[in-house]
Design a protein around this motif. Structure first.
Motif, short mmCIF file in Angstrom:
data_model
loop_
_atom_site.label_atom_id
_atom_site.label_comp_id
_atom_site.label_asym_id
_atom_site.label_seq_id
_atom_site.Cartn_x
_atom_site.Cartn_y
_atom_site.Cartn_z
N MET A 27 -0.69 11.36 0.35
CA MET A 27 -0.03 10.11 0.00
C MET A 27 0.05 9.19 1.21
N SER A 28 0.44 7.95 0.96
CA SER A 28 0.66 6.99 2.05
C SER A 28 1.81 7.45 2.93
N ASN A 29 1.72 7.16 4.23
CA ASN A 29 2.81 7.52 5.14
C ASN A 29 3.78 6.36 5.36
N VAL A 30 3.80 5.40 4.42
CA VAL A 30 4.72 4.26 4.50
C VAL A 30 6.13 4.71 4.14
N ASP A 31 7.10 4.40 5.00
CA ASP A 31 8.51 4.66 4.75
C ASP A 31 9.15 3.35 4.31
N LEU A 32 9.48 3.26 3.01
CA LEU A 32 10.00 2.00 2.47
C LEU A 32 11.31 1.57 3.13
N ALA A 33 12.19 2.52 3.41
CA ALA A 33 13.46 2.17 4.04
C ALA A 33 13.23 1.52 5.41
N GLU A 34 12.30 2.08 6.15
CA GLU A 34 11.99 1.51 7.46
C GLU A 34 11.35 0.14 7.32
N GLN A 35 10.46 -0.02 6.33
CA GLN A 35 9.78 -1.30 6.15
C GLN A 35 10.75 -2.40 5.74
N ASN A 92 0.81 -1.22 0.00
CA ASN A 92 0.00 0.00 0.00
C ASN A 92 0.84 1.27 0.00
N VAL A 93 2.08 1.17 -0.47
CA VAL A 93 2.93 2.35 -0.48
C VAL A 93 2.38 3.43 -1.40
N GLY A 94 1.59 3.04 -2.41
CA GLY A 94 1.01 4.02 -3.32
C GLY A 94 -0.47 4.28 -3.09
N THR A 95 -1.03 3.74 -2.00
CA THR A 95 -2.45 3.90 -1.71
C THR A 95 -2.72 5.28 -1.11
N THR A 96 -3.72 5.97 -1.64
CA THR A 96 -4.04 7.32 -1.18
C THR A 96 -4.40 7.31 0.30
N VAL A 98 -9.11 16.50 -3.05
CA VAL A 98 -8.86 17.31 -1.86
C VAL A 98 -8.13 16.46 -0.83
N ALA A 99 -7.37 17.12 0.00
CA ALA A 99 -6.63 16.45 1.07
C ALA A 99 -6.81 17.23 2.36
N ILE A 100 -6.65 16.55 3.47
CA ILE A 100 -6.77 17.18 4.80
C ILE A 100 -5.38 17.39 5.34
N GLN A 113 0.68 12.36 9.45
CA GLN A 113 0.31 12.98 8.17
C GLN A 113 1.17 12.44 7.03
N GLY A 114 0.53 12.11 5.91
CA GLY A 114 1.27 11.74 4.71
C GLY A 114 1.64 12.96 3.89
N ASN A 115 2.58 12.81 2.97
CA ASN A 115 2.96 13.92 2.11
C ASN A 115 1.84 14.26 1.12
N MET A 116 1.85 15.49 0.62
CA MET A 116 0.83 15.93 -0.32
C MET A 116 1.32 15.79 -1.76
N GLN A 117 0.47 15.27 -2.62
CA GLN A 117 0.81 15.09 -4.03
C GLN A 117 -0.12 15.96 -4.88
N PRO A 118 0.41 16.98 -5.57
CA PRO A 118 -0.45 17.82 -6.43
C PRO A 118 -1.02 17.03 -7.59
N THR A 119 -2.30 17.29 -7.90
CA THR A 119 -2.96 16.61 -9.01
C THR A 119 -3.58 17.58 -10.00
#
Length: 359
Positions: free
Chosen positions: A318-326, A28-32, A94-96, A82-88
């Motif tokens: 965006m997802s708050n998954v940190d791949l390096a940590e995972q 789910n690294v790419g899941t909104t 919308v994002a919170i 909070q996850g990072n914001m990705q402009p679309t």
């Protein structure tokens, strides 16, 4: 049998669960707006091989002698950072930025027969919570703000669940067709100018309903006459207020996106589809009231606006998954699983040696 073998089994079991959680996080690294999960372990009960004793006249104290019996799962936590914001650049995305969740529902159309989902009590001690009876609607919560519209103009999520919010009505008649409702124009200084001074329905006593962006709305022209104009664009403000731009360049408020918060958001239960439900440990949803009007003396009516984040249009969380940590956790869990398996094979070798003593 050796206790170490059962300890090894418990170690393999919990590390397998940890690998399952890590695999879900990476998938789910790419899941909104996905919120990462983590696994915590705790030791199991320990068997006493010798009791502790205090110091005496002739001897000092003795510590307890205990043999641990393995490891067990302490919990699977959801990290709600909070996850990072990705402009679309899409006006329905919308994002919170901060605390809060969007509210979505499925069930009968909210506008039919004047059904009211929720009417908060705008008093100083009000908690703005949802009532027990939600009029047959199944209400869920999400931070995924990738909205769509159907041919009726209803705001929906990707699975067709209706987005809840406050709609603007020009009459106290709750059954009035929202497509024909009067709306207020906005002056250059941002003041809301109501067509009818008695129709201020976009406030804390308004009804929580399905949000709708109609094809046409009524606005007040320069001569003060009400005319039907087609909506050509709309914007969503930080507080969730939806402002439509109509032919001729006039703007009008047509509604506000509702938001909910929880005393313990980590206690929400994930149900798939980027949706969550409240659980006994998350607490009941606390609803942000609609835009408030002023009292006769100019003071603001009770509000809980400060407890919620800003809504940002044209971006997605965006997802708050940190791949390096995972990947690091995956290595640790894999080695822990292998080490636990080695403990079982070592115990088997010891048992084999014991059996061979008879030969």
């Amino acid at each position: 049998m050796l206790r170490s073998m059962y300890s090894g089994i418990s170690g393999m079991r919990v590390n397998q669960t940890k690998l399952d959680v890590i695999g879900n996080n990476i998938a789910n690294v790419g899941t909104t707006a996905f919120k990462v999960q983590r696994v915590r372990f705790q030791d199991m009960i320990s068997q006493n091989a010798g009791r502790a004793s205090g110091p005496s006249r002739n001897l000092g104290g003795i510590n307890p002698r205990q043999v641990g019996l393995g490891v067990q799962l302490a919990g699977i936590d959801t990290v709600v950072s909070q996850g990072n914001m990705q402009p679309t650049a899409r006006n329905l995305d919308v994002a919170i930025d901060g605390e809060g969740y969007f509210m979505v529902a499925r069930g009968e159309t909210v506008f039919e027969n004047g059904i009211e989902i929720y009417k908060p009590d705008a008093t100083a001690d009000s908690t703005f919570e949802l009532p027990t009876d939600t009029k047959g609607l199944d209400i869920m919560f999400t931070r995924d703000g990738s909205f769509i519209r159907d041919h009726e103009g209803n705001l929906l999520n990707s699975d067709g669940y209706r987005i809840l919010g406050y709609s603007v009505f020009g009459s106290d008649d709750a059954t009035k067709d929202p497509d024909k409702a009067d709306v207020q124009s906005i002056a250059a200084d941002g003041t809301l100018n109501f067509v009818d001074a008695d129709s201020k329905k976009l406030h804390a006593s308004g009804d929580l309903r399905t949000l709708k962006i109609p094809e046409k709305i009524k606005v007040k022209d320069d001569a003060g006459n009400e005319v039907d104009k087609r909506i050509i664009d709309f914007t969503i403000e930080k507080n969730g207020v939806i402002k439509a731009t109509v032919e001729g360049g006039q703007k009008a408020v047509i509604g506000q996106v509702a938001m909910a918060s929880f005393r313990n958001p980590a206690g929400l239960e994930k149900i798939g589809g980027n949706l969550m439900r409240n659980s006994p440990n998350s607490g009941e949803a606390v609803i942000r009231a609609g835009v408030l009007e002023k009292n006769d003396d100019g003071t603001s009516k009770p509000s809980n606006e400060a407890g919620y984040g800003d809504i940002l249009q044209g971006v997605l969380e965006m997802s708050n998954v940190d791949l390096a940590e995972q990947f690091t956790d995956m290595i640790v869990a894999t080695r822990g699983f292998q080490a636990s398996g080695k403990m079982i094979s070592t115990g088997d070798e010891i048992l084999q040696d014991i059996i061979n003593l008879k030969r």
